[in-house]
Design a protein around this motif. Structure first.
Motif, short mmCIF file in Angstrom:
data_model
loop_
_atom_site.label_atom_id
_atom_site.label_comp_id
_atom_site.label_asym_id
_atom_site.label_seq_id
_atom_site.Cartn_x
_atom_site.Cartn_y
_atom_site.Cartn_z
N ILE A 210 -1.22 66.29 -58.70
CA ILE A 210 -2.37 66.43 -57.92
C ILE A 210 -2.77 67.11 -58.22
CG2 ILE A 210 -3.00 65.90 -55.75
CD1 ILE A 210 -0.51 64.78 -54.99
N PRO A 211 -3.71 67.19 -59.20
CA PRO A 211 -5.11 68.52 -59.77
C PRO A 211 -5.18 69.53 -58.77
CG PRO A 211 -6.05 66.68 -60.15
CD PRO A 211 -4.80 66.11 -59.64
N PRO A 212 -4.97 70.49 -58.80
CA PRO A 212 -5.65 71.95 -57.52
C PRO A 212 -6.70 71.13 -56.51
CG PRO A 212 -4.24 72.82 -59.68
CD PRO A 212 -4.86 71.44 -60.37
N GLU A 213 -7.96 70.98 -57.17
CA GLU A 213 -9.02 70.96 -56.77
C GLU A 213 -9.21 69.37 -56.01
OE1 GLU A 213 -9.31 68.88 -60.90
OE2 GLU A 213 -8.87 70.41 -60.37
N LYS A 214 -8.42 68.76 -56.55
CA LYS A 214 -7.93 67.60 -55.53
C LYS A 214 -7.07 67.62 -53.84
CE LYS A 214 -10.11 65.03 -58.55
NZ LYS A 214 -11.41 64.32 -57.90
N ARG A 215 -6.36 68.79 -54.21
CA ARG A 215 -6.10 69.48 -53.03
C ARG A 215 -6.47 69.68 -51.50
NH1 ARG A 215 -0.37 69.24 -52.69
NH2 ARG A 215 0.13 68.37 -54.62
N ASP A 216 -8.14 70.13 -52.23
CA ASP A 216 -8.86 70.75 -50.91
C ASP A 216 -9.28 69.42 -50.71
OD1 ASP A 216 -10.29 72.09 -49.37
OD2 ASP A 216 -12.00 72.41 -51.49
N TYR A 217 -8.90 69.00 -49.53
CA TYR A 217 -9.34 68.02 -48.36
C TYR A 217 -10.34 67.82 -48.55
CZ TYR A 217 -4.33 67.00 -49.52
OH TYR A 217 -3.24 67.28 -50.33
N ASN A 218 -11.14 69.03 -47.35
CA ASN A 218 -12.26 69.34 -47.01
C ASN A 218 -13.15 68.93 -48.60
OD1 ASN A 218 -11.72 70.29 -44.67
ND2 ASN A 218 -11.49 72.94 -46.01
#
Length: 264
Positions: A210-218
């Protein structure tokens, strides 16, 4: 199941210094002979169980074998139990109760303090039964690395999606599943109350990074909608209940992405 009964008997023995066979037989609604066979099975599995005859007799685990729970303070244990109870509000209760029994094991004072944690977390909703089934199915699919498919309702209508599920998320009062959408070939988050006809497919998938930026669920929530609403002061408490008002001392309330003006 016999295995469940064996694990439950072991948990009871870890919690108590000594219990009797009649007590176990009554609790699990089986015969004393069955309990005797269960005790023999535990012994063969390497659990050192000691039997005491006569008045005050019973069975117990040999001294020194029980787990030392002193590594957790009462506050730490209470926090863990509060979190588990919260998950239990939208989960099947059998294994939750087993976990609580294990964590509650210890001295009498520890058990009383921890199991009476003053914080209650209830993550359920009006759709609890349906929601619990969805969460359990998705969790199992995540563990088994199996693709799921479902019908989904959104602002443009209805669609059918197949995804590789990765995480079940509770955010902003709602439950979501986050995964890789095979139709969009990208990471997406779907609200559980909007999906129906959920099915676990026989097809499995390989884990993706999972790309780090995709882990920003907001980032999946739009906050660029500007709205000006006029409301009567008599319903102000309902707005405060659901919208984070920055100030409530004036007639105009400025809110993130939303401005509400009260009628005098």
């Amino acid at each position: 199941m016999k295995l469940d009964r064996l694990m439950s008997i072991l948990t009871i023995l870890l919690q108590n210094d000594r219990v009797t066979a009649p007590y176990l037989a009554e609790k699990f609604e089986v015969s004393r002979r069955t309990i005797g066979r269960d005790i023999d099975t535990l012994c063969k599995a390497g659990i050192p169980i000691v039997t005491f005859q006569g008045t005050g007799g019973g069975v117990s685990i040999a001294e020194g074998f029980k787990l030392d729970k002193s590594i957790l303070t009462i506050k730490e244990l209470s926090g863990i139990i509060a979190a588990i109870k919260g998950i239990g509000s939208v989960s099947e209760q059998s294994y939750i109760e087993q976990i609580l029994n294990k964590l509650g094991a210890g001295s009498e004072s520890d058990a009383v303090v921890s199991l009476h944690e003053p914080v209650v977390i209830d993550l359920a909703s009006y759709y609890k039964d349906d929601l619990t089934k969805k969460i359990e199915s998705i969790k199992q699919a995540i563990f088994d690395r199996q693709i799921i498919e479902f019908d989904y309702f959104y602002d443009k209508g209805e669609c059918h999606r197949r995804i590789e599920p990765y995480i079940v998320i509770f955010q902003w009062t709602s439950w979501y599943v986050f995964g890789y959408c095979l139709e969009r070939q990208d990471w997406r988050m779907f609200k559980l109350n909007r999906l129906c006809n959920l099915t676990t497919c026989d097809e499995s998938f390989a884990m993706r990074e999972i790309p780090p930026e995709k882990r920003d669920y907001n980032r999946h929530f739009n906050d660029d909608i500007k709205l000006v609403a006029v409301f009567d002061k008599s319903v102000r408490y309902q707005l405060i209940e659901s919208i984070p008002i920055k100030t409530s001392t004036t007639a105009t309330y400025t809110i993130t992405a939303l401005t509400l003006s009260a009628i005098n």
